[in-house]
Motif scaffolding. Structure first.
Motif, short mmCIF file in Angstrom:
data_model
loop_
_atom_site.label_atom_id
_atom_site.label_comp_id
_atom_site.label_asym_id
_atom_site.label_seq_id
_atom_site.Cartn_x
_atom_site.Cartn_y
_atom_site.Cartn_z
N GLU A 1 1.14 4.17 -2.91
CA GLU A 1 1.05 5.54 -2.19
C GLU A 1 2.27 6.27 -2.93
OE1 GLU A 1 0.21 8.38 1.50
OE2 GLU A 1 0.25 5.96 1.64
N ARG B 1 0.73 -1.14 -0.02
CA ARG B 1 0.20 -0.24 0.02
C ARG B 1 0.83 1.36 -0.04
NH1 ARG B 1 -1.68 3.82 3.32
NH2 ARG B 1 -0.45 2.67 5.17
N LYS B 2 1.80 1.06 0.85
CA LYS B 2 2.70 2.50 1.03
C LYS B 2 3.56 2.57 -0.36
CE LYS B 2 3.47 2.41 5.90
NZ LYS B 2 4.61 2.20 6.99
#
Length: 622
Positions: free
Chosen positions: A384, A380-381
């Protein structure tokens, strides 16, 4: 006559038992004398802490076995085992060792077969007393400790618990194991005086005194003995004999041998007892050893001869071979118990091992889940960061595109008009045209310089290489000078005003950086305001800060862009000249000095920018 009546009662009971156990009990209920005898024996056993003393023709010898048979037949096993214990105790004290061993063996077998914990405790207590009577003190202590362990809740069997504790203390003191004896004495001393019979109190005092003698504190022993002798009128002969032996030991510890000898003489006053012969033998041996300590060898020799003669007369016929069989049986049962205990421990280890494995498995699952979660979080990071990188690349490309446009436009103007000025003779330019060309070159040069300065400022902030020269300045004066600078530098189509109710306002700031913020806000307001006014306002807030605001009557800023307007490279109109760095730099400067900057969302006539500046500077890291 009484003996004849007693024998008739026994025969009647035996006949009733042989006919029908239930009828036997009915008969017992109809014979209050037999029931009273049973209660008398048990009550005497309890009140005298097991120290009952009977002769061969006492009623316990006649009725004990009959009554236990009746209790067994009707299933009253608690009373059966307790009365059986009384009977065995009676046999031991009368020197009937063979009978005591046989009945202890039968009692233990029955209790074990029934898995009757109270019965096993009673039988182990009896076995321990048999061992003690035969001077096998180690085995006696083991049996008594096992008996104490059989009581699940000692509070439910207070009588037996007290008897076992006293037996254990007596056994350990004879073994001179005062360390372990102290533990049981402390348990004995936890009982309250009102919960103890006179016999129990006397015995407790006696054991405490004997312990103090062995521990080397005879003065404390004397206090306990004095308390015990106060109860003498209520004590049976057997207890008094115990106190006499302890008192003699007290005088021996004080090296008052004559007094100790007098106490032994009191002990042996009268004929030898038919009960508790073991205590009598101990007293004889102690007296012989006392003669040795006094240096009376002849008396000591005679006393030892008396001990030998008495022991031979008492135990020649009664020393049982069954005691060895009982010992073997008990050891076998103990081995069985130990095997069961080991099996239980093995099962516990097995269950514990399974539990540990399950916990480890859950822990591994947890670690796996945590790793998966971290992996998802990492993805997810990364996603992002990828979006931020793409956004940064997009903004960078937009910035480069804007920069190329922003740099090319003033450069083209500067180069073009510079060329015209350089060839003015050929072009035939008049003075007004030359002034106009110079003004265009000046404006575009200023624009290009501002662009470069913005980029350099942004780079300094990012590299934490920015420096502020904080001094005290007048904010009113700075605002007036900024207004005059913009009026002189720009051709204004709107009204530019400064409003304040303050004559002056001192604050600690870097005046060049404060001017930069004010100029950026005012130039933006002028740029997007075609008509109306641009008003710079200064106020003093109650929290020790200065409040600056720049309000215009221009096109305003849409709600959706108000949160983004302070971001880098953000422009309200992509077709208006500028890099989109001015407001971002303003926010960095205001934050550095400890203030805040925002857009007034309630202002609807155009746009209104506000920022605060503390009057006293406090160093703040970005």
């Amino acid at each position: 006559m009484k003996k004849i009546v007693g024998h008739l009662i026994v025969l009647s009971l035996l006949c009733l038992i042989n006919v029908n156990p239930a009828r036997a009990w009915d008969a017992e209920q109809r014979q209050p004398q037999s029931y009273e005898l049973q209660q008398k024996y048990i009550h005497s056993f309890r009140q005298n802490a097991g120290f009952i003393h009977t002769e061969r023709n006492d009623s316990i010898a006649l009725f004990g076995d009959s009554l236990t048979t009746v209790l067994d037949s009707i299933g009253k096993y608690d009373e059966y085992f307790e009365l059986k214990r009384v009977v065995i105790r009676s046999h031991i004290l009368r020197g009937e060792s063979r009978i005591a061993v046989a009945q202890s063996d039968m009692m233990y077998s029955k209790a074990q077969a029934m898995n009757h914990k109270f019965g096993m405790a009673m039988s182990l207590s009896a076995i321990g007393e048999v061992y003690s009577h035969m001077n096998r003190l180690e085995e006696a202590g083991t049996s008594l400790e096992e008996a104490l362990k059989q009581l699940k809740d000692p509070s439910d069997n207070q009588i037996l618990t007290k008897i076992l504790l006293m037996q254990l203390v007596d056994n350990l003191l004879h073994l001179k194991n005062i360390g372990k004896a102290k533990l049981y004495i402390e348990r004995i001393n936890e009982y309250l005086s009102e919960d103890l019979s006179p016999v129990e109190q006397a015995l407790f005092y006696n054991y405490n005194a004997y312990y103090c003698i062995q521990a080397g504190v005879p003065d404390e022993a004397d206090n306990y003995l004095k308390e015990a002798w106060k109860l003498e009128p209520m004590l049976p002969v057997g207890i008094i004999r115990h106190l006499l032996i302890t008192e003699a030991a007290y005088y021996e510890s004080k090296e008052e041998y004559e007094k100790a000898l007098d106490v032994y003489d009191r002990f042996f006053k009268g004929k030898a007892p038919q009960s508790n012969r073991g205590l009598y033998i101990d007293a004889m041996r102690n007296k012989a050893e006392l003669y040795v300590m006094m240096g009376k060898e002849q008396e000591a020799f005679k006393q030892f001869a008396n001990v030998y003669a008495y022991v031979k007369s008492v135990f020649n016929k009664n020393y049982p071979k069954e005691i060895d069989r009982l010992c073997t049986r008990f050891q076998a049962d103990r081995l069985k118990f130990m095997n069961e205990h080991r099996r239980t421990l093995s099962n516990r280890y097995y269950v514990t091992g399974i539990a540990v494995c399950v916990l480890v498995l859950f822990y591994l699952i947890f670690l796996s889940w945590k790793k998966i979660f971290k992996l998802k979080e990492s993805k997810r990071k990364q996603e992002e960061m990828r979006r931020k990188a793409e956004n940064a690349i997009r903004k960078k490309n937009m910035f480069l595109s804007n920069m190329s446009h922003e740099v090319r436009t003033p450069l083209n103007a500067i180069v073009g008009f510079s060329t015209l000025l350089a060839s003015e003779e050929d072009m035939g330019m008049d003075d007004d045209s030359r002034k106009q060309a110079c003004e265009i070159i000046r404006v575009n040069s200023h624009q290009l310089l501002k662009l470069i300065n913005d980029i350099l400022d942004l780079s300094d902030f990012e590299e934490d290489n920015i420096h502020f020269n904080m001094k005290e300045h007048d904010a009113v004066k700075i605002c007036n000078e900024v207004i005059e600078t913009i009026r002189a530098s720009y051709k204004l189509n709107v009204r530019l005003e400064f409003e304040t109710a303050l004559a002056s306002l001192k604050l600690e700031t870097d005046d060049s950086r404060l001017r930069q913020v004010l100029i950026n806000l005012l130039v933006n307001a002028v740029k997007f305001t075609k008509e109306g006014s641009v008003v710079l306002k200064l106020e003093k807030a109650n929290d020790g800060t200065a409040l600056f605001s720049v309000a215009d009557t221009g096109c305003g800023i849409p709600k959706e862009k108000q949160k983004l307007i302070f971001e880098r490279f953000e422009k309200l109109n992509e077709f208006v000249q500028g890099t989109g760095l001015g407001l971002s730099i303003c926010r960095l400067i205001v934050t550095f000095v400890g203030g805040k900057i925002w857009i007034d969302g309630d202002y609807t006539r155009g746009a209104r920018f506000c920022f605060t500046h503390p009057l006293k500077y406090k160093s703040t890291l970005l």
